[in-house]
Design a protein around this motif. Sequence first.
Motif, PDB file in Angstrom:
ATOM      1  N   LEU A 190      20.157 -61.616  19.936  1.00  0.00           N
ATOM      2  CA  LEU A 190      19.374 -61.790  18.717  1.00  0.00           C
ATOM      3  C   LEU A 190      19.079 -60.449  18.056  1.00  0.00           C
ATOM      4  CD1 LEU A 190      16.752 -64.421  19.975  1.00  0.00           C
ATOM      5  CD2 LEU A 190      18.760 -64.876  18.551  1.00  0.00           C
ATOM      6  N   LEU A 191      18.694 -59.459  18.860  1.00  0.00           N
ATOM      7  CA  LEU A 191      18.355 -58.154  18.304  1.00  0.00           C
ATOM      8  C   LEU A 191      19.576 -57.459  17.711  1.00  0.00           C
ATOM      9  CD1 LEU A 191      15.804 -56.706  20.898  1.00  0.00           C
ATOM     10  CD2 LEU A 191      15.347 -57.611  18.610  1.00  0.00           C
ATOM     11  N   GLU A 192      20.732 -57.642  18.331  1.00  0.00           N
ATOM     12  CA  GLU A 192      21.946 -57.041  17.784  1.00  0.00           C
ATOM     13  C   GLU A 192      22.235 -57.586  16.382  1.00  0.00           C
ATOM     14  OE1 GLU A 192      24.962 -57.891  20.599  1.00  0.00           O
ATOM     15  OE2 GLU A 192      24.309 -56.358  22.040  1.00  0.00           O
ATOM     16  N   GLN A 193      22.078 -58.893  16.223  1.00  0.00           N
ATOM     17  CA  GLN A 193      22.308 -59.495  14.911  1.00  0.00           C
ATOM     18  C   GLN A 193      21.270 -59.014  13.895  1.00  0.00           C
ATOM     19  OE1 GLN A 193      23.497 -63.875  15.112  1.00  0.00           O
ATOM     20  NE2 GLN A 193      22.554 -63.543  17.121  1.00  0.00           N
ATOM     21  N   ALA A 194      20.025 -58.906  14.344  1.00  0.00           N
ATOM     22  CA  ALA A 194      18.970 -58.435  13.445  1.00  0.00           C
ATOM     23  C   ALA A 194      19.236 -57.000  12.999  1.00  0.00           C
ATOM     24  CB  ALA A 194      17.618 -58.531  14.136  1.00  0.00           C
ATOM     25  N   GLU A 195      19.753 -56.188  13.909  1.00  0.00           N
ATOM     26  CA  GLU A 195      20.034 -54.798  13.573  1.00  0.00           C
ATOM     27  C   GLU A 195      21.073 -54.702  12.455  1.00  0.00           C
ATOM     28  OE1 GLU A 195      21.373 -50.575  15.666  1.00  0.00           O
ATOM     29  OE2 GLU A 195      21.250 -52.413  16.872  1.00  0.00           O
ATOM     30  N   PHE A 196      22.111 -55.550  12.505  1.00  0.00           N
ATOM     31  CA  PHE A 196      23.122 -55.541  11.445  1.00  0.00           C
ATOM     32  C   PHE A 196      22.477 -55.767  10.071  1.00  0.00           C
ATOM     33  CE2 PHE A 196      26.256 -57.253  14.796  1.00  0.00           C
ATOM     34  CZ  PHE A 196      26.651 -55.972  15.139  1.00  0.00           C
ATOM     35  N   VAL A 197      21.540 -56.730  10.018  1.00  0.00           N
ATOM     36  CA  VAL A 197      20.896 -57.041   8.747  1.00  0.00           C
ATOM     37  C   VAL A 197      19.981 -55.894   8.326  1.00  0.00           C
ATOM     38  CG1 VAL A 197      19.407 -58.657   7.506  1.00  0.00           C
ATOM     39  CG2 VAL A 197      21.024 -59.515   9.219  1.00  0.00           C
ATOM     40  N   LEU A 198      19.186 -55.401   9.263  1.00  0.00           N
ATOM     41  CA  LEU A 198      18.228 -54.350   8.925  1.00  0.00           C
ATOM     42  C   LEU A 198      18.919 -53.084   8.430  1.00  0.00           C
ATOM     43  CD1 LEU A 198      15.701 -54.764  11.880  1.00  0.00           C
ATOM     44  CD2 LEU A 198      15.152 -54.994   9.445  1.00  0.00           C
ATOM     45  N   ARG A 199      20.079 -52.752   8.983  1.00  0.00           N
ATOM     46  CA  ARG A 199      20.762 -51.522   8.573  1.00  0.00           C
ATOM     47  C   ARG A 199      21.490 -51.676   7.246  1.00  0.00           C
ATOM     48  NH1 ARG A 199      20.073 -47.655  12.094  1.00  0.00           N
ATOM     49  NH2 ARG A 199      19.799 -48.127  14.319  1.00  0.00           N
ATOM     50  N   SER A 200      21.871 -52.897   6.902  1.00  0.00           N
ATOM     51  CA  SER A 200      22.699 -53.073   5.711  1.00  0.00           C
ATOM     52  C   SER A 200      21.948 -53.629   4.505  1.00  0.00           C
ATOM     53  CB  SER A 200      23.874 -54.007   6.025  1.00  0.00           C
ATOM     54  OG  SER A 200      23.411 -55.309   6.359  1.00  0.00           O
ATOM     55  N   GLN A 201      20.749 -54.200   4.719  1.00  0.00           N
ATOM     56  CA  GLN A 201      20.037 -54.879   3.641  1.00  0.00           C
ATOM     57  C   GLN A 201      18.649 -54.278   3.447  1.00  0.00           C
ATOM     58  OE1 GLN A 201      21.671 -57.203   1.816  1.00  0.00           O
ATOM     59  NE2 GLN A 201      23.426 -56.816   3.156  1.00  0.00           N
ATOM     60  N   ASP A 202      18.097 -54.533   2.270  1.00  0.00           N
ATOM     61  CA  ASP A 202      16.732 -54.099   1.977  1.00  0.00           C
ATOM     62  C   ASP A 202      15.776 -55.182   2.464  1.00  0.00           C
ATOM     63  OD1 ASP A 202      17.700 -51.797   0.696  1.00  0.00           O
ATOM     64  OD2 ASP A 202      17.929 -52.889  -1.194  1.00  0.00           O
ATOM     65  N   ILE A 203      15.191 -54.977   3.624  1.00  0.00           N
ATOM     66  CA  ILE A 203      14.296 -55.964   4.239  1.00  0.00           C
ATOM     67  C   ILE A 203      12.878 -55.411   4.204  1.00  0.00           C
ATOM     68  CG2 ILE A 203      13.722 -57.248   6.323  1.00  0.00           C
ATOM     69  CD1 ILE A 203      16.356 -58.102   4.996  1.00  0.00           C
ATOM     70  N   GLY A 204      11.988 -56.163   3.561  1.00  0.00           N
ATOM     71  CA  GLY A 204      10.602 -55.726   3.467  1.00  0.00           C
ATOM     72  C   GLY A 204       9.661 -56.439   4.419  1.00  0.00           C
ATOM     73  N   VAL A 205      10.024 -57.676   4.813  1.00  0.00           N
ATOM     74  CA  VAL A 205       9.163 -58.471   5.687  1.00  0.00           C
ATOM     75  C   VAL A 205      10.001 -58.993   6.843  1.00  0.00           C
ATOM     76  CG1 VAL A 205       7.698 -60.513   5.881  1.00  0.00           C
ATOM     77  CG2 VAL A 205       7.635 -59.129   3.800  1.00  0.00           C
ATOM     78  N   LEU A 206       9.516 -58.789   8.053  1.00  0.00           N
ATOM     79  CA  LEU A 206      10.178 -59.258   9.268  1.00  0.00           C
ATOM     80  C   LEU A 206       9.339 -60.362   9.891  1.00  0.00           C
ATOM     81  CD1 LEU A 206      12.355 -58.939  11.520  1.00  0.00           C
ATOM     82  CD2 LEU A 206      10.838 -57.215  12.557  1.00  0.00           C
ATOM     83  N   THR A 207       9.948 -61.532  10.120  1.00  0.00           N
ATOM     84  CA  THR A 207       9.288 -62.633  10.810  1.00  0.00           C
ATOM     85  C   THR A 207       9.945 -62.788  12.172  1.00  0.00           C
ATOM     86  OG1 THR A 207       8.730 -63.796   8.760  1.00  0.00           O
ATOM     87  CG2 THR A 207       8.794 -65.102  10.761  1.00  0.00           C
ATOM     88  N   ILE A 208       9.130 -62.811  13.224  1.00  0.00           N
ATOM     89  CA  ILE A 208       9.678 -62.695  14.574  1.00  0.00           C
ATOM     90  C   ILE A 208       8.708 -63.323  15.569  1.00  0.00           C
ATOM     91  CG2 ILE A 208       8.598 -60.443  14.972  1.00  0.00           C
ATOM     92  CD1 ILE A 208      11.263 -59.539  16.280  1.00  0.00           C
ATOM     93  N   THR A 209       9.219 -63.726  16.724  1.00  0.00           N
ATOM     94  CA  THR A 209       8.345 -64.267  17.763  1.00  0.00           C
ATOM     95  C   THR A 209       7.792 -63.121  18.615  1.00  0.00           C
ATOM     96  OG1 THR A 209      10.080 -64.522  19.438  1.00  0.00           O
ATOM     97  CG2 THR A 209       9.791 -66.334  17.868  1.00  0.00           C
ATOM     98  N   PRO A 210       6.651 -63.318  19.275  1.00  0.00           N
ATOM     99  CA  PRO A 210       6.086 -62.238  20.093  1.00  0.00           C
ATOM    100  C   PRO A 210       7.026 -61.747  21.184  1.00  0.00           C
ATOM    101  CG  PRO A 210       4.425 -63.909  19.684  1.00  0.00           C
ATOM    102  CD  PRO A 210       5.719 -64.460  19.153  1.00  0.00           C
TER     103      PRO A 210
END
Length: 366
Positions: A190-210
């Motif tokens: 899951l984190l690997e996929q999230a990293e792809f998005v975070l590095r390539s896109q303008d993300i201002g709000v992150l929704t995530i489980t604890p």
Amino acid sequence: MPSPANPILDLPYDVQPDPDEFLQAAMEWHFNPETGSPFWLRRAETLDFDPRTEIKVHADLRRFPDVTGELRHVRAEDLIPRGYGPGPDIVGVFESGGTTGAPKRVVLTRDWLDRMVAWSNANIDAHGFPRGENWLGLVPTGPHIVGEFFHRSATTHGARGFTIDLDPRWVKKLIAQGRGADAGAYALHLLEQAEFVLRSQDIGVLTITPSVLERLAGREDLVELVNHKVKAIRWGGTQLDPDSRHLYKTEIFPDVAICGNYGSTMILGFAGERAGLPDDEPCVFDPLSPYVTFSVVDPATGEPVAYGDRGQVLVSHVSKGFLLPNNLERDLATRLPANGALVGDAVADIAPVATFEDEPVIEGVY
């Protein structure tokens, strides 16, 4: 044509109805043969009271049986109030996580989704969440209601929603089978996929489980990336211990707005973190009362515990689109007074019970 409803059932989200008047109107709607759902009209025949005349105040909801187990088998169509007419605006049919066996199902109407999201957007405004940003959600989609709420929040409070699908049922199965290493590998996936998005896109709000947030916080490169790009983090599901919450807010993500929500499918939404709480105090959750109300009870007696004491969370959902009173959730919490003059309780220090409906409770990636 849809049958007319009492206008109190359709008030804007920020207009607080008289709770007793609202409850009585809801009982008339759900148990009138012309407007009620087939499920509740059939169930009314088994009750030893008449909801239309005898349910008058919030405490009276305790007279209802807990019917959540029946939601595993009932036809979705039978849960829709007849008052919506032949073409009801239904967003979807959604399922619980299946923690205690076969999943339970609820029907989400458009009017309830709009109400819940508008209220939620106002809540995160109070926590300093910027509007108009892209959101990234590591959340369950598919049959899970949280994915629908994420997308609506992302496109009404924000701009666009990017999602990484999270399958809580698979992780719970892995843990139940003693395959903890595989569950950990899935979280890394899951984190690997999230990293792809975070590095390539303008993300201002992150929704995530604890649980996934904890793993992210253990990666220095991802912490740096989040602090560089993300302006707000919304965590949700169930528990985040006070020490971790304080650490996230003061040391790991000190310049990022952080707030949580506590929700479940049976709530058809979530409760929002109370704004203005000090970083070193427990996170307090307030529901959208009187539509969703909490009571914190002694599971052995069903009676409310004292304020400040711990008990099991009892939830009632009473809206125009759905009725589910007296639902004993699988969570423990500390009972606190409601915010202002709202009916019901506020809750803090959420934690799962060890067993529920004779099944062990596994939180997994929540």
